[in-house]
Structure formats: structure tokens, C-alpha cells
Design a protein around this motif. Sequence first.
Motif, PDB file in Angstrom:
ATOM      1  N   ASP A   1      36.348  34.292  14.092  1.00  0.00           N
ATOM      2  CA  ASP A   1      35.838  34.861  15.341  1.00  0.00           C
ATOM      3  C   ASP A   1      34.860  33.904  16.013  1.00  0.00           C
ATOM      4  O   ASP A   1      34.830  33.794  17.235  1.00  0.00           O
ATOM      5  N   VAL A   2      34.044  33.221  15.223  1.00  0.00           N
ATOM      6  CA  VAL A   2      33.110  32.236  15.779  1.00  0.00           C
ATOM      7  C   VAL A   2      33.886  31.099  16.445  1.00  0.00           C
ATOM      8  O   VAL A   2      33.523  30.644  17.534  1.00  0.00           O
ATOM      9  N   GLN A   3      34.969  30.658  15.816  1.00  0.00           N
ATOM     10  CA  GLN A   3      35.789  29.593  16.405  1.00  0.00           C
ATOM     11  C   GLN A   3      36.383  30.060  17.735  1.00  0.00           C
ATOM     12  O   GLN A   3      36.404  29.313  18.714  1.00  0.00           O
ATOM     13  N   ARG A   4      36.883  31.293  17.780  1.00  0.00           N
ATOM     14  CA  ARG A   4      37.441  31.827  19.024  1.00  0.00           C
ATOM     15  C   ARG A   4      36.367  31.944  20.105  1.00  0.00           C
ATOM     16  O   ARG A   4      36.597  31.655  21.268  1.00  0.00           O
ATOM     17  N   PHE A   5      35.147  32.371  19.710  1.00  0.00           N
ATOM     18  CA  PHE A   5      34.047  32.511  20.656  1.00  0.00           C
ATOM     19  C   PHE A   5      33.657  31.160  21.236  1.00  0.00           C
ATOM     20  O   PHE A   5      33.432  31.034  22.441  1.00  0.00           O
ATOM     21  N   ARG A   6      33.571  30.140  20.388  1.00  0.00           N
ATOM     22  CA  ARG A   6      33.236  28.794  20.883  1.00  0.00           C
ATOM     23  C   ARG A   6      34.302  28.289  21.856  1.00  0.00           C
ATOM     24  O   ARG A   6      33.973  27.683  22.871  1.00  0.00           O
ATOM     25  N   ALA A   7      35.567  28.534  21.558  1.00  0.00           N
ATOM     26  CA  ALA A   7      36.646  28.110  22.459  1.00  0.00           C
ATOM     27  C   ALA A   7      36.552  28.844  23.787  1.00  0.00           C
ATOM     28  O   ALA A   7      36.752  28.250  24.855  1.00  0.00           O
ATOM     29  N   GLN A   8      36.221  30.138  23.743  1.00  0.00           N
ATOM     30  CA  GLN A   8      36.074  30.910  24.976  1.00  0.00           C
ATOM     31  C   GLN A   8      34.897  30.404  25.792  1.00  0.00           C
ATOM     32  O   GLN A   8      34.966  30.334  27.015  1.00  0.00           O
ATOM     33  N   GLN A   9      33.786  30.035  25.121  1.00  0.00           N
ATOM     34  CA  GLN A   9      32.624  29.512  25.832  1.00  0.00           C
ATOM     35  C   GLN A   9      32.967  28.211  26.545  1.00  0.00           C
ATOM     36  O   GLN A   9      32.562  28.008  27.683  1.00  0.00           O
ATOM     37  N   LYS A  10      33.711  27.331  25.884  1.00  0.00           N
ATOM     38  CA  LYS A  10      34.108  26.072  26.518  1.00  0.00           C
ATOM     39  C   LYS A  10      35.008  26.342  27.712  1.00  0.00           C
ATOM     40  O   LYS A  10      34.913  25.674  28.734  1.00  0.00           O
ATOM     41  N   GLN A  11      35.879  27.331  27.583  1.00  0.00           N
ATOM     42  CA  GLN A  11      36.776  27.684  28.676  1.00  0.00           C
ATOM     43  C   GLN A  11      35.985  28.284  29.835  1.00  0.00           C
ATOM     44  O   GLN A  11      36.260  28.007  30.996  1.00  0.00           O
ATOM     45  N   ASP A  12      34.967  29.097  29.532  1.00  0.00           N
ATOM     46  CA  ASP A  12      34.162  29.729  30.573  1.00  0.00           C
ATOM     47  C   ASP A  12      33.288  28.730  31.318  1.00  0.00           C
ATOM     48  O   ASP A  12      32.885  28.978  32.452  1.00  0.00           O
ATOM     49  N   GLU A  13      32.964  27.593  30.693  1.00  0.00           N
ATOM     50  CA  GLU A  13      32.157  26.579  31.363  1.00  0.00           C
ATOM     51  C   GLU A  13      32.902  25.982  32.551  1.00  0.00           C
ATOM     52  O   GLU A  13      32.288  25.504  33.495  1.00  0.00           O
ATOM     53  N   ASN A  14      34.216  26.009  32.513  1.00  0.00           N
ATOM     54  CA  ASN A  14      35.025  25.422  33.571  1.00  0.00           C
ATOM     55  C   ASN A  14      35.333  26.400  34.701  1.00  0.00           C
ATOM     56  O   ASN A  14      35.989  26.036  35.663  1.00  0.00           O
ATOM     57  N   VAL A  15      34.852  27.628  34.595  1.00  0.00           N
ATOM     58  CA  VAL A  15      35.119  28.642  35.604  1.00  0.00           C
ATOM     59  C   VAL A  15      33.942  28.706  36.570  1.00  0.00           C
ATOM     60  O   VAL A  15      32.787  28.774  36.167  1.00  0.00           O
ATOM     61  N   ILE A  16      34.265  28.683  37.841  1.00  0.00           N
ATOM     62  CA  ILE A  16      33.236  28.792  38.871  1.00  0.00           C
ATOM     63  C   ILE A  16      33.350  30.180  39.486  1.00  0.00           C
ATOM     64  O   ILE A  16      34.414  30.573  39.969  1.00  0.00           O
ATOM     65  N   GLU A  17      32.248  30.909  39.485  1.00  0.00           N
ATOM     66  CA  GLU A  17      32.246  32.233  40.074  1.00  0.00           C
ATOM     67  C   GLU A  17      31.897  32.112  41.549  1.00  0.00           C
ATOM     68  O   GLU A  17      31.018  31.345  41.934  1.00  0.00           O
ATOM     69  N   ALA A  18      32.601  32.860  42.373  1.00  0.00           N
ATOM     70  CA  ALA A  18      32.377  32.806  43.817  1.00  0.00           C
ATOM     71  C   ALA A  18      32.404  34.214  44.385  1.00  0.00           C
ATOM     72  O   ALA A  18      32.929  35.144  43.775  1.00  0.00           O
ATOM     73  N   GLU A  19      31.856  34.340  45.567  1.00  0.00           N
ATOM     74  CA  GLU A  19      31.833  35.618  46.257  1.00  0.00           C
ATOM     75  C   GLU A  19      32.417  35.406  47.648  1.00  0.00           C
ATOM     76  O   GLU A  19      32.068  34.442  48.338  1.00  0.00           O
ATOM     77  N   ILE A  20      33.290  36.284  48.060  1.00  0.00           N
ATOM     78  CA  ILE A  20      33.889  36.192  49.390  1.00  0.00           C
ATOM     79  C   ILE A  20      32.998  36.942  50.365  1.00  0.00           C
ATOM     80  O   ILE A  20      32.696  38.124  50.168  1.00  0.00           O
ATOM     81  N   VAL A  21      32.580  36.239  51.399  1.00  0.00           N
ATOM     82  CA  VAL A  21      31.714  36.840  52.414  1.00  0.00           C
ATOM     83  C   VAL A  21      32.460  36.794  53.737  1.00  0.00           C
ATOM     84  O   VAL A  21      32.884  35.740  54.197  1.00  0.00           O
ATOM     85  N   ARG A  22      32.603  37.941  54.360  1.00  0.00           N
ATOM     86  CA  ARG A  22      33.264  38.025  55.659  1.00  0.00           C
ATOM     87  C   ARG A  22      32.248  37.750  56.757  1.00  0.00           C
ATOM     88  O   ARG A  22      31.060  38.100  56.615  1.00  0.00           O
ATOM     89  N   PRO A  23      32.684  37.173  57.855  1.00  0.00           N
ATOM     90  CA  PRO A  23      31.731  36.872  58.941  1.00  0.00           C
ATOM     91  C   PRO A  23      31.009  38.110  59.467  1.00  0.00           C
ATOM     92  O   PRO A  23      29.824  38.051  59.782  1.00  0.00           O
ATOM     93  N   GLU A  24      31.691  39.260  59.534  1.00  0.00           N
ATOM     94  CA  GLU A  24      31.032  40.468  60.042  1.00  0.00           C
ATOM     95  C   GLU A  24      29.970  40.975  59.067  1.00  0.00           C
ATOM     96  O   GLU A  24      28.993  41.587  59.476  1.00  0.00           O
ATOM     97  N   ASP A  25      30.136  40.703  57.771  1.00  0.00           N
ATOM     98  CA  ASP A  25      29.120  41.086  56.790  1.00  0.00           C
ATOM     99  C   ASP A  25      27.877  40.225  56.931  1.00  0.00           C
ATOM    100  O   ASP A  25      26.758  40.698  56.707  1.00  0.00           O
ATOM    101  N   GLU A  26      28.050  38.966  57.330  1.00  0.00           N
ATOM    102  CA  GLU A  26      26.900  38.074  57.496  1.00  0.00           C
ATOM    103  C   GLU A  26      26.051  38.498  58.702  1.00  0.00           C
ATOM    104  O   GLU A  26      24.838  38.380  58.683  1.00  0.00           O
ATOM    105  N   ARG A  27      26.693  38.972  59.759  1.00  0.00           N
ATOM    106  CA  ARG A  27      25.962  39.382  60.965  1.00  0.00           C
ATOM    107  C   ARG A  27      25.102  40.603  60.719  1.00  0.00           C
ATOM    108  O   ARG A  27      24.084  40.796  61.357  1.00  0.00           O
TER     109      ARG A  27
END
Length: 105
Positions: A77-103
Motif C-alpha cells: 500500500d505504501v508503494q501504491r501511495f508513493r506512485a499516486q503521489q508522484k502521479q498527482d505532482e504532475n496534475v495541475i488543478e484549474a478553475e473555469i471562470v466565466r466572464p459574467e462571473d468576474e463582473r
Amino acid sequence: MKFNPIQLLTDLPTVFPMMWAVLRGKFKMPWSTLFWTVLCFVYVLSPVDLLPDVLPLLGIADDGAFVLLILAMLHNDVQRFRAQQKQDENVIEAEIVRPEDERKK
């Protein structure tokens, strides 16, 4: 896995972040492994032991043996967790913002 105490002791610092990830729902672990891990923590912290800690070396040795047994169970399980952590480092989280929400701000 063959019994390798050095590898098991290097897994130890990863166990606590892994448990935190399990509690937050970020990592899935088999229920049996989770049960034995929680039981081990309770046993080590509990004043009630099979061999009391007042006995020289034997009282501490049973706690240590239980911890090593659990670390051996957790190794995959520790090996799987370490592999998941390495995989998660390459993921960029983003948020979609609509122009009307910014106004509205």
C-alpha cells in the motif's frame, strides 16, 4: 516481499501521510489493512499489553514486533501511495471562470 527491516523502516515516514490521505478520502486502502493498522496504533499506545512493558526488553519487543508486522502488511500500500503521489505532482488543478462571473465580483 522478503522480510527486509531496512525497507520497512524507510516506509515508516510514509505511513502517517498515507493514513491522513485515507481519512480524507484521497487514497483507497483495503479495509483489512486499515483495521490491522488502527489496531496496531491502539495496541502500541495502550497500557494493556500481552507482555507488560515493565519486563526488560520483552515488553518493548512485542510492541516492536507488532509494528514490524504491520509495516510488512502495509508495504504494498505504501508503494501504491508513493506512485499516486508522484502521479498527482504532475496534475495541475484549474478553475473555469466565466466572464459574467468576474463582473459580479
